[in-house]
Design a protein around this motif. Structure first.
Motif, mmCIF file in Angstrom:
data_model
loop_
_atom_site.group_PDB
_atom_site.id
_atom_site.type_symbol
_atom_site.label_atom_id
_atom_site.label_comp_id
_atom_site.label_asym_id
_atom_site.label_seq_id
_atom_site.Cartn_x
_atom_site.Cartn_y
_atom_site.Cartn_z
ATOM 1 N N ASN A 131 0.822 -1.219 0.000
ATOM 2 C CA ASN A 131 0.000 0.000 0.000
ATOM 3 C C ASN A 131 0.853 1.264 0.000
ATOM 4 O OD1 ASN A 131 -3.098 -0.581 0.337
ATOM 5 N ND2 ASN A 131 -2.058 -2.113 1.578
ATOM 6 N N SER A 132 2.007 1.223 0.667
ATOM 7 C CA SER A 132 2.879 2.395 0.671
ATOM 8 C C SER A 132 3.494 2.647 -0.700
ATOM 9 C CB SER A 132 3.988 2.221 1.711
ATOM 10 O OG SER A 132 4.838 1.130 1.376
ATOM 11 N N ASN A 137 -5.303 -1.857 -4.871
ATOM 12 C CA ASN A 137 -6.376 -1.754 -5.864
ATOM 13 C C ASN A 137 -5.834 -1.555 -7.278
ATOM 14 O OD1 ASN A 137 -8.879 -2.145 -4.497
ATOM 15 N ND2 ASN A 137 -8.633 -0.133 -3.545
ATOM 16 N N SER A 138 -4.779 -2.292 -7.619
ATOM 17 C CA SER A 138 -4.237 -2.236 -8.972
ATOM 18 C C SER A 138 -3.689 -3.608 -9.340
ATOM 19 C CB SER A 138 -3.131 -1.186 -9.087
ATOM 20 O OG SER A 138 -1.974 -1.607 -8.395
ATOM 21 N N TRP A 209 -5.689 -16.418 -5.317
ATOM 22 C CA TRP A 209 -6.819 -15.611 -4.845
ATOM 23 C C TRP A 209 -6.470 -14.770 -3.615
ATOM 24 C CZ3 TRP A 209 -8.975 -15.905 0.022
ATOM 25 C CH2 TRP A 209 -8.565 -16.984 0.830
ATOM 26 N N PHE A 210 -5.509 -15.225 -2.815
ATOM 27 C CA PHE A 210 -5.245 -14.523 -1.554
ATOM 28 C C PHE A 210 -4.687 -13.111 -1.757
ATOM 29 C CE2 PHE A 210 -2.860 -13.672 2.408
ATOM 30 C CZ PHE A 210 -3.928 -13.724 3.280
ATOM 31 N N PRO A 211 -3.724 -12.880 -2.679
ATOM 32 C CA PRO A 211 -3.265 -11.493 -2.882
ATOM 33 C C PRO A 211 -4.395 -10.556 -3.283
ATOM 34 C CG PRO A 211 -1.723 -13.035 -3.872
ATOM 35 C CD PRO A 211 -2.919 -13.841 -3.465
ATOM 36 N N ALA A 212 -5.296 -11.031 -4.155
ATOM 37 C CA ALA A 212 -6.441 -10.198 -4.552
ATOM 38 C C ALA A 212 -7.365 -9.956 -3.365
ATOM 39 C CB ALA A 212 -7.202 -10.873 -5.692
ATOM 40 N N PHE A 213 -7.579 -10.974 -2.565
ATOM 41 C CA PHE A 213 -8.420 -10.854 -1.373
ATOM 42 C C PHE A 213 -7.818 -9.854 -0.391
ATOM 43 C CE2 PHE A 213 -9.419 -12.341 2.965
ATOM 44 C CZ PHE A 213 -10.808 -12.235 2.934
ATOM 45 N N GLN A 218 -12.230 -3.404 -4.634
ATOM 46 C CA GLN A 218 -13.282 -3.183 -5.613
ATOM 47 C C GLN A 218 -13.637 -4.496 -6.327
ATOM 48 O OE1 GLN A 218 -12.052 -0.017 -8.243
ATOM 49 N NE2 GLN A 218 -11.276 1.238 -6.555
ATOM 50 N N LYS A 219 -14.914 -4.815 -6.360
ATOM 51 C CA LYS A 219 -15.359 -6.059 -6.985
ATOM 52 C C LYS A 219 -15.003 -6.118 -8.466
ATOM 53 C CE LYS A 219 -19.274 -7.016 -3.914
ATOM 54 N NZ LYS A 219 -20.742 -7.245 -3.842
ATOM 55 N N GLU A 220 -14.965 -4.961 -9.106
ATOM 56 C CA GLU A 220 -14.654 -4.919 -10.530
ATOM 57 C C GLU A 220 -13.224 -5.330 -10.830
ATOM 58 O OE1 GLU A 220 -15.946 -2.495 -8.794
ATOM 59 O OE2 GLU A 220 -18.041 -2.483 -9.490
#
Length: 290
Positions: A131-132, A137-138, A209-213, A218-220
């Motif tokens: 995040n830093s 969200n990318s 799936w875990f990194p995305a989780f 954003q669901k999109e």
């Protein structure tokens, strides 16, 4: 040569054992496929094994009509393609550099890379770091943190080390530099191990799936594996989409998991046969001294 009776008995027993192993390996997947085409009454009563009972495709229709499913599916394809390309580029150049005995600090770099296989900063420091860096969200939060698999890198490194040095010496005499040797000599001779690494990375990104989780809100932006995870966790938003009656809701809730799993795994099953012939060759060439 005439085969002895004991050898014939061995071949029969070997074939039976291998067929049994194949059966117990395929059974769970075939059972999931059968459930995805079965009606809820047979599924709930536990009567579905290898053959669909009460053939029904209502859930397939409902899932494929859901726009979010296809959005997440497209995300998974993008993440897998971009992530595999980045991983292959970084892994290849890292492995090629470490395969050269003349590289200064080669042993230290190898030990440093292997160290990361067993120790990492931990979940919370990784989350803060991502995040830093502005990756939250990318796509970069998915494809960058695990871009290099040290296991895959070591296989490629071993493969490059086993290539005849005379090839590169001849290329150097012809005027090729390091990059020319890599892209014009080494890589064209490394199709087997490259195909194997592409398969490893592609399957890893597809199933991840875990990194995305962890990093996506954003669901999109979710991959299809998060969609599947939400189904397994009991999410009902998609099950209600397109359902026009209580019977449809009951049917969908009965086999939504199996339907989503079948739709998710289809691309891998389609691609795998084309690279399977390189699989064993690539692993063996990268791990066995010639």
């Amino acid at each position: 040569m005439k085969e002895s009776r004991s050898y014939k008995v061995f071949k029969v027993c070997n074939a039976i054992i291998l067929l049994f192993i194949v059966f117990i390996t395929l059974y769970p997947f075939l059972n999931v496929v059968a459930q995805s085409f079965s009606s809820e009454s047979y599924i709930n009563s536990g009567k579905v094994n290898l053959i669909p009972r009460g053939f029904n495709i209502d859930t397939y229709k409902t899932v494929t009509k859901d726009a979010m499913f296809w959005t997440n599916y497209k995300n998974t394809v993008v993440y897998s393609v971009v992530g595999t390309a980045i991983s292959m580029f970084l892994t290849t150049i890292f492995a090629y550099a470490l395969s050269k005995k003349r590289l200064l600090g080669r042993k230290f770099l190898t030990m440093f890379a292997v160290f990361t296989m067993f120790f990492n900063g931990g979940l919370i420091p990784n989350y803060v770091l991502i995040n830093s860096l502005g990756f939250g969200n990318s796509i970069w939060a998915i494809v960058i943190p695990g871009a290099i698999s040290i296991y895959n890198m070591l296989i490629m490194k071993s493969f490059f080390e086993n290539m005849p040095e005379e090839l590169e010496e001849a290329a150097a005499i012809d005027g090729l530099n390091t990059y020319g040797m890599l892209f014009r000599i080494v890589l064209p001779l490394s199709k087997a191990v490259i195909a194997t690494m592409v398969l490893f990375y592609a399957v890893g990104h597809w199933n991840s799936w875990f990194p995305a989780f962890l990093y996506l809100d954003q669901k999109e932006l979710f991959p299809v594996t998060i969609y599947l995870r939400n189904m397994i966790a009991g999410a009902t938003g998609v099950t209600s989409a397109g359902a026009t009656s209580a019977d449809n809701l009951t049917q969908i809730s009965a086999n939504i998991k199996s339907v989503t799993m079948v739709l998710t795994i289809l691309p891998i099953l389609t691609i795998y046969p084309f690279v399977q012939r390189y699989f064993v060759t690539g692993i063996m060439l990268g791990s066995v001294k010639q």
